[in-house]
Design a protein around this motif. Structure first.
Motif, mmCIF file in Angstrom:
data_model
loop_
_atom_site.group_PDB
_atom_site.id
_atom_site.type_symbol
_atom_site.label_atom_id
_atom_site.label_comp_id
_atom_site.label_asym_id
_atom_site.label_seq_id
_atom_site.Cartn_x
_atom_site.Cartn_y
_atom_site.Cartn_z
ATOM 1 N N TYR A 81 46.652 41.390 48.185
ATOM 2 C CA TYR A 81 46.900 42.306 47.067
ATOM 3 C C TYR A 81 47.565 43.563 47.625
ATOM 4 O O TYR A 81 47.041 44.208 48.532
ATOM 5 C CB TYR A 81 45.602 42.669 46.342
ATOM 6 C CG TYR A 81 44.999 41.496 45.610
ATOM 7 C CD1 TYR A 81 45.584 41.002 44.447
ATOM 8 C CD2 TYR A 81 43.857 40.868 46.104
ATOM 9 C CE1 TYR A 81 45.044 39.917 43.779
ATOM 10 C CE2 TYR A 81 43.308 39.776 45.442
ATOM 11 C CZ TYR A 81 43.910 39.307 44.284
ATOM 12 O OH TYR A 81 43.379 38.219 43.632
ATOM 13 N N PRO A 85 45.496 48.572 44.780
ATOM 14 C CA PRO A 85 44.051 48.522 44.540
ATOM 15 C C PRO A 85 43.697 47.830 43.227
ATOM 16 O O PRO A 85 42.651 47.220 43.112
ATOM 17 C CB PRO A 85 43.620 49.982 44.520
ATOM 18 C CG PRO A 85 44.845 50.804 44.555
ATOM 19 C CD PRO A 85 46.000 49.929 44.883
ATOM 20 N N ASN A 86 44.579 47.922 42.234
ATOM 21 C CA ASN A 86 44.402 47.184 40.985
ATOM 22 C C ASN A 86 45.768 47.048 40.319
ATOM 23 O O ASN A 86 46.714 47.744 40.692
ATOM 24 C CB ASN A 86 43.360 47.847 40.059
ATOM 25 C CG ASN A 86 43.776 49.207 39.565
ATOM 26 O OD1 ASN A 86 44.837 49.360 38.968
ATOM 27 N ND2 ASN A 86 42.944 50.215 39.805
ATOM 28 N N ILE A 101 44.920 44.788 50.481
ATOM 29 C CA ILE A 101 43.570 44.233 50.362
ATOM 30 C C ILE A 101 43.696 42.725 50.491
ATOM 31 O O ILE A 101 44.607 42.113 49.926
ATOM 32 C CB ILE A 101 42.940 44.589 48.999
ATOM 33 C CG1 ILE A 101 42.681 46.097 48.918
ATOM 34 C CG2 ILE A 101 41.658 43.798 48.766
ATOM 35 C CD1 ILE A 101 42.174 46.569 47.568
ATOM 36 N N GLU A 141 41.441 39.455 49.634
ATOM 37 C CA GLU A 141 40.235 38.976 48.959
ATOM 38 C C GLU A 141 39.837 37.634 49.562
ATOM 39 O O GLU A 141 40.630 36.701 49.612
ATOM 40 C CB GLU A 141 40.477 38.801 47.461
ATOM 41 C CG GLU A 141 39.270 38.237 46.744
ATOM 42 C CD GLU A 141 39.555 37.840 45.298
ATOM 43 O OE1 GLU A 141 38.589 37.448 44.623
ATOM 44 O OE2 GLU A 141 40.715 37.905 44.864
ATOM 45 N N LYS A 156 35.398 36.410 47.100
ATOM 46 C CA LYS A 156 35.067 37.476 46.150
ATOM 47 C C LYS A 156 34.802 38.833 46.813
ATOM 48 O O LYS A 156 34.347 39.751 46.170
ATOM 49 C CB LYS A 156 33.874 37.100 45.260
ATOM 50 C CG LYS A 156 34.039 35.801 44.519
ATOM 51 C CD LYS A 156 35.001 35.975 43.381
ATOM 52 C CE LYS A 156 35.080 34.648 42.611
ATOM 53 N NZ LYS A 156 36.188 34.599 41.726
ATOM 54 N N MET A 200 36.437 42.081 48.733
ATOM 55 C CA MET A 200 37.700 42.774 48.916
ATOM 56 C C MET A 200 37.688 43.476 50.271
ATOM 57 O O MET A 200 36.843 44.335 50.525
ATOM 58 C CB MET A 200 37.920 43.796 47.796
ATOM 59 C CG MET A 200 37.937 43.202 46.416
ATOM 60 S SD MET A 200 39.282 42.014 46.262
ATOM 61 C CE MET A 200 39.094 41.553 44.553
ATOM 62 N N ASN A 201 38.612 43.092 51.144
ATOM 63 C CA ASN A 201 38.679 43.637 52.499
ATOM 64 C C ASN A 201 39.936 44.483 52.634
ATOM 65 O O ASN A 201 41.050 43.963 52.532
ATOM 66 C CB ASN A 201 38.728 42.493 53.525
ATOM 67 C CG ASN A 201 37.529 41.586 53.426
ATOM 68 O OD1 ASN A 201 36.472 41.925 53.930
ATOM 69 N ND2 ASN A 201 37.671 40.452 52.762
ATOM 70 N N GLU A 202 39.772 45.779 52.866
ATOM 71 C CA GLU A 202 40.922 46.644 53.084
ATOM 72 C C GLU A 202 41.475 46.381 54.476
ATOM 73 O O GLU A 202 40.733 46.333 55.453
ATOM 74 C CB GLU A 202 40.534 48.119 52.963
ATOM 75 C CG GLU A 202 40.308 48.569 51.554
ATOM 76 C CD GLU A 202 40.117 50.082 51.450
ATOM 77 O OE1 GLU A 202 40.140 50.788 52.484
ATOM 78 O OE2 GLU A 202 39.946 50.549 50.315
ATOM 79 N N GLU A 242 49.521 38.757 45.574
ATOM 80 C CA GLU A 242 48.714 37.615 45.134
ATOM 81 C C GLU A 242 49.045 36.316 45.872
ATOM 82 O O GLU A 242 48.659 35.238 45.444
ATOM 83 C CB GLU A 242 48.812 37.413 43.620
ATOM 84 C CG GLU A 242 48.300 38.612 42.844
ATOM 85 C CD GLU A 242 48.314 38.403 41.336
ATOM 86 O OE1 GLU A 242 48.674 37.311 40.861
ATOM 87 O OE2 GLU A 242 47.957 39.362 40.627
#
Length: 157
Positions: free
Chosen positions: A91, A94-95, A116, A118, A121, A123-125, A142
């Motif tokens: 990702y 962040p959103n 990020i 994923e 489930k 979320m790893n920065e 994605e």
């Protein structure tokens, strides 16, 4: 120049990081261009090679290869690749409503968040391990990335 020599020359050029090659002689004009986000070295862009009837084509190919190797080495000095430390979904923000953490051309500091990942489930920065300029983002938002897959190229400052 024979068609086989041209094909061989094109194959050699294709395997290099050269973006533009221009070859001219009295009976032949050849321009080869590859598109990329990289900036082309003007010395390479304006390179010309002797292709007269008496030219040694092996020497011309050798010169092009030598120039390409030098350019590749120069381009790769201080380039750090940030690879995926785990398998997951990439990702870039962040959103979905916010902008990307980084884009090509951004200057980052060691510790800045790049993306990020994923996984299960969680979320790893993923943070930069070097300060520098982001010169390439190698994955799309994605996209599923594999462990060890290169994701960013950062030129250290």
């Amino acid at each position: 120049m024979k068609i086989n020599e041209i094909k061989e020359l094109l194959n050699v050029i294709d395997k290099t990081n050269l973006e533009f090659v221009k070859i001219e002689s009295s009976d032949l004009k050849l321009e080869v261009s590859k598109s990329s986000n990289r900036i082309v070295n003007n010395d390479l862009r304006n390179s010309k090679y002797d292709l007269s009837e008496n030219a040694n084509y092996e020497e011309v190919v050798s010169d092009i290869c030598e120039e390409a190797i030098e350019a590749t080495i120069e381009d790769n000095i201080n380039i750090h690749v940030v690879s995926a430390p785990l398998m997951g979904t990439f990702y870039s923000s962040p959103n979905p409503d916010e902008g990307n953490f980084v884009k090509v051309g951004d200057i980052v500091k060691a510790g800045d968040t790049l993306c990020i990942l994923e996984a299960m489930k969680l979320m790893n920065e993923i943070n930069s391990n070097v300060s520098g300029e982001v010169i390439e983002i190698l994955v799309e938002n994605e996209e599923l990335v594999e462990y060890g897959q290169p994701m960013f190229k950062i030129k250290a400052l």
